[in-house]
Design an enzyme around this catalytic site. Structure first.
Site, mmCIF file in Angstrom:
data_model
loop_
_atom_site.group_PDB
_atom_site.id
_atom_site.type_symbol
_atom_site.label_atom_id
_atom_site.label_comp_id
_atom_site.label_asym_id
_atom_site.label_seq_id
_atom_site.Cartn_x
_atom_site.Cartn_y
_atom_site.Cartn_z
ATOM 1 N N ARG A 1 0.859 -1.216 -0.056
ATOM 2 C CA ARG A 1 0.118 0.078 0.016
ATOM 3 C C ARG A 1 0.959 1.357 -0.165
ATOM 4 O O ARG A 1 0.619 2.294 -0.527
ATOM 5 C CB ARG A 1 -0.765 -0.341 1.135
ATOM 6 N N ILE B 1 -7.276 7.451 -1.739
ATOM 7 C CA ILE B 1 -7.266 6.337 -1.369
ATOM 8 C C ILE B 1 -8.069 5.998 -0.825
ATOM 9 O O ILE B 1 -8.381 6.419 0.584
ATOM 10 C CB ILE B 1 -5.950 5.565 -1.731
ATOM 11 N N SER B 2 -9.052 4.759 -1.059
ATOM 12 C CA SER B 2 -9.775 4.352 0.556
ATOM 13 C C SER B 2 -9.458 3.743 1.687
ATOM 14 O O SER B 2 -7.894 3.054 1.695
ATOM 15 C CB SER B 2 -10.963 3.250 -0.619
ATOM 16 N N GLN B 3 -9.910 3.622 2.674
ATOM 17 C CA GLN B 3 -9.247 3.335 4.028
ATOM 18 C C GLN B 3 -9.380 2.032 3.434
ATOM 19 O O GLN B 3 -10.163 0.968 3.100
ATOM 20 C CB GLN B 3 -10.591 3.525 4.942
#
Ligand code: SAH
Length: 231
Positions: A54, A80-82
């Site tokens: 990530r 960017i999503s959790q």
């Protein structure tokens, strides 16, 4: 002398190995504390979340926050999503080898990479040209050969490659685009945040069985709005 070289080689190998991914410990902890602790249990999803780096999907300036429990800014007003949401949407989509997926909203490319660890092919569409280019470059650099990215408006899906077993929409709208429902395969699963794009939405799971559409409302979420290209 030879022994020295051998020791040196194994030592530098050890350093190289450990430097290869200095974030691995943080990533494994993320999976334990944020993902397993909240009920995600699909082994393929967990394996992918443990593997995808990530920190290489976030801006270099915020690399040290890559494994924190929240969404992050990636530029151009996008996020960017959790990690938990990525894992949750992945698990909901029931990813398996042999399946074909479509993602709307490539963003950083992280969700596409997580899916691509599991399914055969991921088609992904991004409407911000700079993000589309950056994420396509990143995914190539990281060696993802089974992700097919493109720049464009994902509202209409990607009819040339339909039907899709999995469709993930990672931007919010007040309705599910009909072309995406049409492009869902028999037995397919679509996951999308639906509600007020400016405030809070609900994550919706759509399934198609014998042509019949079923919608299940899940948890409240907050995504950036699904935009449209001006005609
Ligand atoms: N899945 C991404 C995060 C998504 S953020 C990741 O893993 O990083 C939502 C993204 O959807 C943004 O990059 C935004 O530009 C994009 N987007 C918004 N409307 C879109 C549309 N109509 N078609 C394709 N992409 C869209």
């Amino acid at each position: 002398m030879r022994l020295f070289a051998l020791i040196f080689l194994s030592f530098s190998g050890w350093i190289f190995h450990n430097q290869k991914d200095p974030f691995e410990t943080a990533r494994l902890k993320m999976v334990e504390d944020q993902i397993i602790a909240r009920g995600i249990s699909d082994p393929a999803t967990l394996k992918a979340m443990r593997k995808v780096p990530r920190h290489l999907f976030v801006p270099a300036a915020s690399i040290s926050e890559a494994y924190t429990d929240g969404p992050m800014i990636i530029g151009y007003g996008q996020t960017i999503s959790q990690p938990f949401i990525v894992a949750y949407m992945t698990e909901l989509s029931q990813p398996e080898r042999g399946k074909k997926a479509l993602e709307i909203g490539t963003g950083s490319g992280y969700q596409a990479a997580v899916l691509a660890e599991i399914v055969d092919t991921v088609y992904t569409i991004e409407i911000v040209p700079e993000l589309a280019r950056e994420s396509a470059d990143r995914l190539t650099r990281l060696g993802y050969k089974n992700i097919v990215p493109k720049y464009g408006d994902g509202y209409k899906g990607w009819p040339e490659h339909a039907p899709f077993d999995i469709i993930l929409v990672t931007a919010a709208a007040d309705h599910i685009p009909q072309p995406l429902i049409d492009q869902l395969a028999e037995g397919g699963r679509l996951v999308m945040p639906v509600g007020n794009p400016a405030t809070v939405q609900e994550l919706i799971l759509v399934t198609k069985r014998k042509g019949k559409i079923t919608e299940t409302r899940l948890v409240p979420v907050r995504f950036v709005p699904l935009r449209r290209l001006k005609k």
